[in-house]
Design an enzyme around this catalytic site. Structure first.
Site, mmCIF file in Angstrom:
data_model
loop_
_atom_site.group_PDB
_atom_site.id
_atom_site.type_symbol
_atom_site.label_atom_id
_atom_site.label_comp_id
_atom_site.label_asym_id
_atom_site.label_seq_id
_atom_site.Cartn_x
_atom_site.Cartn_y
_atom_site.Cartn_z
ATOM 1 N N ASP A 60 32.591 4.096 -30.592
ATOM 2 C CA ASP A 60 33.628 5.017 -31.041
ATOM 3 C C ASP A 60 34.731 4.211 -31.722
ATOM 4 O O ASP A 60 35.339 3.349 -31.108
ATOM 5 C CB ASP A 60 34.166 5.765 -29.819
ATOM 6 C CG ASP A 60 35.243 6.742 -30.209
ATOM 7 O OD1 ASP A 60 35.067 7.388 -31.248
ATOM 8 O OD2 ASP A 60 36.251 6.840 -29.504
ATOM 9 N N THR A 93 36.433 9.020 -36.573
ATOM 10 C CA THR A 93 37.408 7.939 -36.448
ATOM 11 C C THR A 93 36.933 6.681 -37.154
ATOM 12 O O THR A 93 37.735 5.925 -37.658
ATOM 13 C CB THR A 93 37.657 7.605 -34.975
ATOM 14 O OG1 THR A 93 36.394 7.471 -34.342
ATOM 15 C CG2 THR A 93 38.427 8.686 -34.305
ATOM 16 N N THR A 94 35.612 6.465 -37.171
ATOM 17 C CA THR A 94 35.108 5.287 -37.861
ATOM 18 C C THR A 94 35.113 5.523 -39.361
ATOM 19 O O THR A 94 35.545 4.675 -40.136
ATOM 20 C CB THR A 94 33.672 4.975 -37.409
ATOM 21 O OG1 THR A 94 33.621 5.069 -36.004
ATOM 22 C CG2 THR A 94 33.259 3.614 -37.840
ATOM 23 N N ASP A 389 34.211 13.696 -28.122
ATOM 24 C CA ASP A 389 34.218 13.835 -29.577
ATOM 25 C C ASP A 389 33.587 15.155 -29.972
ATOM 26 O O ASP A 389 34.137 15.912 -30.776
ATOM 27 C CB ASP A 389 33.414 12.692 -30.225
ATOM 28 C CG ASP A 389 34.237 11.436 -30.330
ATOM 29 O OD1 ASP A 389 35.373 11.457 -29.835
ATOM 30 O OD2 ASP A 389 33.756 10.446 -30.906
#
Lengths: 801, 535
Positions: A60, A93-94, A389
């Site tokens: 994550d 998020t990445t 997530d």
């Protein structure tokens, strides 16, 4: 000479250098998390420096970045956007960091061709707007469909599966997707994920995880109380059930005999009993309290046949109130008006080896519990993050039900539109717009690369596909080919993609706009740094005598004097610093024995590298008064003269510190030793050395990047020149044809056709076996033709040349 | 170091620890001061104008700020040099007084210093230079007055104000949505402005920011936004026609300031005390209920029991609201802040049309909106943005825009921006210099040159040829006698700032010239610097 305007330790970086530093920082962060992108992305192990060296395994992006100690300001911006992405939409998020990194990479190339950052920013802005419009157009909203509920639920399933496919849960993604969708559907449009409780219990396999309709409280039922209650009436409370104190300020018990004490104790007990009676009067058979329940009231409850549960955490209480429809009570005087919670059945269940309390058949099904099972704590932690997530994305999608296809499809759609825009935009901006589309395409490329596929091939194919109208092709990582995303049911939420696009552009823009970095001096280490600066000056003076010659006479004298003074100084080592002692107190204590110059104390529990970080942290935590002072393990003191240092060390070593009797250090002993031939620079050497190494590394890095870029540019120029020559030739030919009529073919260079050595298919190889040996023989005699070819084309590949 | 000798020829010490101090005198001192002043202004020079670049500042704690607001840069820069500190002060005073033009004033001061250095080298006495600057600044300010224009705006015609705010915002990172932000700023100022007295109390405008969403989501709330939630999770999330009791006393047993003890020595006392305590909470809640309040906003915390009682009696409450926010709520709702329960009366309650709690994002963040207030004079600007730095920068930009709008309401004269005012002043001062007798003539001419450096920096930052652009614009101004020609920073194709709608306030410009001249005069008058040695 320009006067220094900053404090000594503050640094300033300007123009190209500043920009390069921030670009490199941003790209480094992006490269760090790049390999975790996509369904086949790899995980990272994070080991904390804290006690126990805890290990986290995750892919994550937000979690990885959150736990990094970062010094580069630009990198901090990227960490920040990833954090915001996590808070706002939960997923992506990445991608947001990788996209921002790619944008920076493209921007660096443009900057190298002398395009002004403002022009790049203008181009990026136009491109981002255009990309967003493209997404808006292509987003599908299934909410208004006739068969809306079912469709949108299937959309949710798809989104959940896509999100989970890049996580640890990808093995059972269908199962977990269903779990997540069910949980989110129960929220009925609220985005408050607090009401979904996730309980982690090691043991079993991930597949044993389940969603519970009711509510599970991680508590045991008290001894002697009913283990199973049907048609429970529950009172949820937040009240003190130990001794109920008198809250009036300043009240205290003052008695003159033991009998009185007993009386008051009895009164207290009576008071407790009254309270319990009042609670029982509500007609309940289950009582849940946020605070402790002491033995005495617990016993009373047990006598009344009431199940009493103590010490449920606040979230638990809130959730329980939500689920059972009761209110959280703190006073019990009006039993008729307090709303009680209801549920059909309370029972104790076993999950693994732990007993939990399970409330089933509850009235309001808003809250629910997901029980995660797994082999180890790390697996469970990662599973929780993945599920979180998915839940975040789903809850956002319920509110904004627009969806897009996944697998690099949105990026390709955006890239196509942006390319289109670049073609019609006049001016230098079009370069930036083009670069933006390249950055977008980089994301499917990275996804393919991470999956070990031939990214260049796949992306090229994908690009071709996307030139058809209404194409739904994307990269199917599982089968390793281009596939129809709509068919395979790979969807993503529109909101996530939009947030990724906008925040990445914003961050890139912000970093690009910077042309100067000013770093303030860190609060601590003043002494050390001053020492360092001084030592540097002195060593320069020693080594580069010639340079001194150029200085004017006065300065030279001053420096000489300074150096002489430094020669006279002596350093003492203090092997143990009493707790509570700091450099101020130490100075005060020692300076009565002789003039001292500098003091350095090593903070406890920190290696020399992390010293700055540690100091920062402890200060932040502290803030107010009453915090523990920093403890030091050892220290050095520099005296103005060697003889004095020696004398003081002899005098004090092993003696009691003494002073005022009230002083904290009165009973402590000095532990001091004179270090002969030791100079202050020996202390700072390490830091200087490290700094120099870092500087050198950066320089190497930069020069390597420059060289690469220059080479690339040279090649680009060459190819441009070649193609223009060709063009001219063609034109000439045409003119000749038209005017002269004489048909003469100009000698044209045949197009270069490079051959790469390739393995032949096995079947063919079988047939041509005898030929092969001839080849080898030729190779022994001379350079093989393929090798020669390569040399011609790329001599830089062979280091010896 | 200066040595004094007594009548016997022995030296004696004048300054304490004389041998440990460094002293700079005369021209050297002035030159050193000028050099450090110029170094500061050189840092800010690249941030000037719509195409100016940002600076990244890392604080001692490692927090990063990105900004191109001059005042903020200088404040966070950790400056050590005394002269540099003067310039920091200069920028700050421009910020306090006007709010905008903080970069411009430092650039101008730097240019003046640069020019004065040349004059000093030619042997002109610093005092004469300072006086010449003073004369020139007066000429320039008068000239500004002449070329300024008044423009009309009213409650219904806010377009001119919006345009001016847009000029301010165009140099910030938020220029992507400058139009909407400018409108928000102007509407906010108009909402709190006292048009008769021509005054605006900016304290009534609260600027609140929350990370998340995008810049376009920034909104103007006609009411107050409080970063708090209801004290009990089960209280109603929305209250219509709320009557608000604003309290600064806690829902807790009283804590007298004087030291006291309540001794319990018998069982009776224990019981009476207990009863009293229970009653106490009851009375407090009942008092609020009696005056007809439907919402309690309290500066302090609640006891668990009080909290439940409030919830039980259907009286929603908010706790731990800060003092400033409490005041704003009181102003907005027309209520009075009540320090004791005994003083609660129905007249002291505030009224709001709607109070609601709104949740953001996936975390548990909630905020309280107080809207449709009785007195809509207090407003809140709620900023959203991708990350913390953007929000901080937007806050600063909005602050600048608010200040500009306020200045226009105070004094509705404007001059045109884009360097046009500076060029025009420079032409005027240059002409005046020739008429001036005496050595000051040189200083006045130097002042004109310094004024040119602002448009020059603008052109440089916009990627234009500075000298070429400036000379062409200057000649155009003189030829056409048009004071509104400036640097075309945005490539709009015209030099006329009236067409580009680039305005700045007259007082802002005047203040810039005044302040810069003042500081430069001060620096020039220093001829002796005594400082301790570094080691």
């Amino acid at each position: 000479m320009v006067e220094r305007i900053f404090k000594d330790e503050a640094t300033e970086e300007k123009g190209e250098r500043a920009r390069l530093a921030s670009l490199i920082g941003g790209m480094a962060i992006a490269d760090l998390v790049k390999t975790t992108l996509g369904p086949k992305g790899m995980d990272k192990i994070l080991q904390s420096t804290g006690r126990g060296h805890e290990v986290t395994v995750t892919n994550d992006g937000a979690t990885i970045l959150k736990s990094l100690h970062i010094d580069n300001p630009a990198a901090k911006i990227l960490v920040d956007i990833s954090k915001v992405q996590d808070d706002e939409v939960g997923d992506g998020t990445t991608s947001v960091v990788v996209l921002a990194g790619e944008l920076l990479r493209e921007a660096e190339k443009l900057l190298a061709t002398k395009i002004h950052p403002m022009t790049i920013i203008a181009g990026f802005r136009m491109a981002a707007e255009c990309a967003r419009n493209a997404l808006l157009q292509k987003a599908v909203d299934n909410k208004e469909n006739e068969v809306m509920q079912r469709y949108s639920k299937s959309d949710l399933m798809k989104i959940a599966m896509t999100t989970l496919s890049s996580k640890i849960l990808s093995q059972d993604k269908e199962y977990f997707a269903k779990l997540a969708v069910d949980a989110v559907m129960r929220l009925k449009g609220s985005t408050n994920l607090e009401s979904i409780q996730i309980i982690k219990k090691p043991g079993g396999s991930l597949k044993d995880s389940f969603l519970d309709e009711g509510f599970i409280l991680d508590k045991k039922i008290g001894v002697g109380q009913p283990k199973r209650i049907e048609n429970a009436k529950i009172l949820v409370a937040n009240t003190a059930m130990d001794t109920d104190k008198v809250k009036i300020y300043g009240a205290r018990v003052r008695v003159d005999s033991m009998a009185k004490v007993a009386e008051i104790e009895a009164a207290e007990k009576e008071k407790m009993k009254e309270k319990v009676d009042k609670i029982i009067a509500h007609g309940i058979n289950c009582f849940v309290n946020r605070q402790l329940i002491y033995n005495f009231p617990e016993e009373l409850f047990a006598n009344a046949g009431i199940l009493a549960i103590e010490h449920a955490d606040f979230d638990g209480i809130e959730r329980l109130a939500l689920v059972t429809g009761g209110e959280i009570a703190s006073t019990f005087d009006n039993p008729e008006s307090v709303k009680l919670g209801h549920c059909k059945l309370i029972e104790e269940i076993m999950i693994g080896e732990d007993k939990l309390i399970h409330f089933s058949g509850v009235e309001m099904g808003q809250a629910c519990t997901i029980v995660l099972r797994g082999a180890s704590r790390h697996v469970l932690d990662e599973a929780e993050r993945s599920l979180h997530d998915a839940l975040c994305v789903l809850s956002q999608t319920v509110n904004d039900s627009r969806v897009l296809l996944g697998g690099g499809w949105p990026e390709m759609v955006m890239a196509k539109e942006v390319d289109e825009l670049a073609r019609v935009t006049p001016g230098k901006k079009s370069h930036a717009i083009e670069a933006f589309s390249r950055a977008l395409i980089a994301i499917p490329t990275i996804i393919a690369d991470n999956a070990g596929l031939d990214s260049a091939e796949l992306v090229a194919q994908l690009r071709a596909e996307h030139h058809k109208e209404g194409c739904t092709a994307g990269i199917d990582v599982i089968s390793g080919s281009i596939g129809d995303m709509a068919e395979r049911g790979i969807s993503e939420a529109f909101k996530v993609k939009q947030a990724v696009l906008l925040s990445a552009t914003e961050a890139a823009e912000m970093i690009l706009r910077v042309d100067e970095i000013i770093t303030c001096a860190p609060h601590c280490l003043h002494l050390l740094f001053q020492g360092f600066v001084l030592c540097k000056r002195m060593s320069e003076e020693h080594e580069e005598q010639e340079q001194v010659l150029f200085l004017d006479e006065g300065k030279k004298k001053k420096l000489k004097k300074e150096a002489e003074k430094a020669q006279k100084r002596g350093v003492c080592y203090i092997s143990r610093v009493p707790p509570g002692m700091d450099h101020v107190k130490l100075r005060q204590l020692i300076s009565q024995y002789g003039e001292i110059q500098r003091i350095y104390l090593v903070p406890q529990n920190s290696s020399s590298i992390d010293r700055v970080n540690d100091n920062n942290k402890s200060r932040k935590r502290g803030g107010g008064s009453g915090t523990k002072a920093q403890a030091y393990s050892e220290g050095w003191v520099e005296f103005a003269s060697k003889s004095n240092a020696k004398r003081v060390a002899n005098l004090l070593n092993g003696e009691q510190i003494g002073g005022k009797k009230r002083s904290q250090f009165y009973y402590d002993h000095w532990n001091i030793k004179y270090l002969s031939k030791f100079k202050w620079d020996n202390l700072t050497e390490e830091i200087a050395y490290k700094k120099a190494i870092r500087e050198q590394k950066l320089a190497i890095e930069i020069s390597a990047a420059k060289r690469e870029r220059d080479f690339y540019l040279k090649k680009v120029d060459q190819s441009r020149a070649l193609s223009s020559i060709e063009e001219r030739m063609k034109k000439k030919q045409k003119v000749q044809q038209e005017s002269g009529g004489e048909f003469s073919v100009a000698p044209q260079k045949p197009p270069v056709c490079r051959q790469f050595p390739q393995k032949k298919p096995i079947a063919e190889r079988e047939r041509s076996k005898p030929q092969l040996s001839k080849d080898v023989l030729a190779g022994v005699k001379d350079l093989s033709p393929a090798y020669a070819d390569r040399m011609e084309e790329a001599p830089w590949l062979i280091p010896s040349l | 170091m200066a040595l004094a000798f007594d009548e016997f020829g022995r030296p004696f010490v004048i300054i304490k620890e004389q041998d440990q101090k460094v002293r700079l005198r005369g021209l050297d001192a002035q030159k050193a001061n000028i050099a450090s002043g110029m170094a500061v202004s050189r840092i800010l020079r690249t941030s000037l104008g719509p195409k100016g670049m940002d600076k990244m500042l890392q604080s001692p704690d490692g927090d990063v700020t990105i900004t191109n607001d001059g005042a903020t840069i200088l404040e966070k820069m950790d400056v050590d040099n005394q002269i540099a500190k003067l310039l920091v002060e200069l920028s700050r005073s421009q910020d306090y007084e006007i709010g905008d033009g903080t970069t411009g004033v430092v650039v101008l001061a730097g240019a003046l210093l640069e020019q004065s250095q040349k004059l000093l080298e030619r042997g002109i006495h610093p005092i004469r230079v300072a006086e010449g600057y003073e004369t020139a600044s007066r000429i320039a300010v008068d000239h500004l007055e002449k070329i300024s224009q008044k423009f009309d705006f009213g409650v219904n015609n806010i377009e001119p104000l919006v345009r001016t705010c847009m000029t301010t915002l165009s140099s910030k990172i938020v220029n992507r949505c400058k139009r909407s932000l400018a409108e928000i700023a102007v509407k906010a100022v108009m909402a709190v402005a006292d048009l008769e007295r021509r005054d605006v109390n900016l304290d009534l405008i609260k600027v609140e920011g929350k990370v998340g969403g995008k810049l376009e989501d920034t909104e103007l709330i006609h009411g107050i936004l409080v970063d708090k939630e209801m004290s009990h999770p089960q209280m109603p999330k929305q209250i219509e026609d709320a009557k608000i009791a604003i309290l600064t006393c806690p829902f807790e047993p009283p804590k007298p300031k004087t030291k006291h003890k309540v001794d319990i020595d018998t069982v009776e006392k224990f019981q009476t005390l207990r009863k009293q305590e229970q009653q106490y909470f009851d009375v407090m809640v009942q008092k609020c209920k009696d005056v007809g309040a439907t919402l309690v906003i309290c500066q302090w915390g609640f006891d668990d029991e009080a909290n439940h009682l409030l919830m039980h009696r259907n009286l929603p409450a908010v706790r731990w609201v800060g003092g400033v926010e409490l005041e704003l709520i009181a102003i907005a709702t027309g209520g009075r802040i009540v320090p004791r329960f005994q003083e609660l009366t129905p007249e002291k309650l505030g009224k709001a049309g709607l109070v609601r709690e709104k949740a953001f994002g996936t975390t548990k963040d909630r905020m309280l909106y107080v809207e449709h207030c009785a007195n809509s004079r207090a407003v809140t600007i709620f900023i959203r943005g991708g990350n913390k730095m953007i929000i901080e920068e937007t806050k600063r930009s909005i602050h600048d825009a608010l200040c500009v709008a306020r200045n226009l309401i105070r004094n509705n004269s404007i001059v045109y921006g884009g360097g046009s005012a500076e060029i025009s002043c420079s032409v005027c001062v240059e002409a005046a210099a020739d008429k001036h007798p005496g050595v000051e003539q040189y200083a006045i001419r130097a002042f004109a040159d310094a004024l040119d450096s602002v448009p020059m920096a603008l052109a440089e930052n916009s990627g234009l040829q500075p000298i070429e652009t400036l000379s062409s614009v200057k000649s155009q101004q003189i030829k056409e006698n048009n004071h509104y020609c400036g640097i075309d920073c945005n490539d709009a194709g015209t030099n006329d700032m009236r067409e580009q709608n680039v305005f700045e306030t007259l007082i802002g410009k005047q203040q810039q010239i005044f302040l810069a001249t003042q500081v430069v005069k001060m620096i020039l008058k220093i001829d002796d610097v005594i400082s301790p040695t570094d080691y």
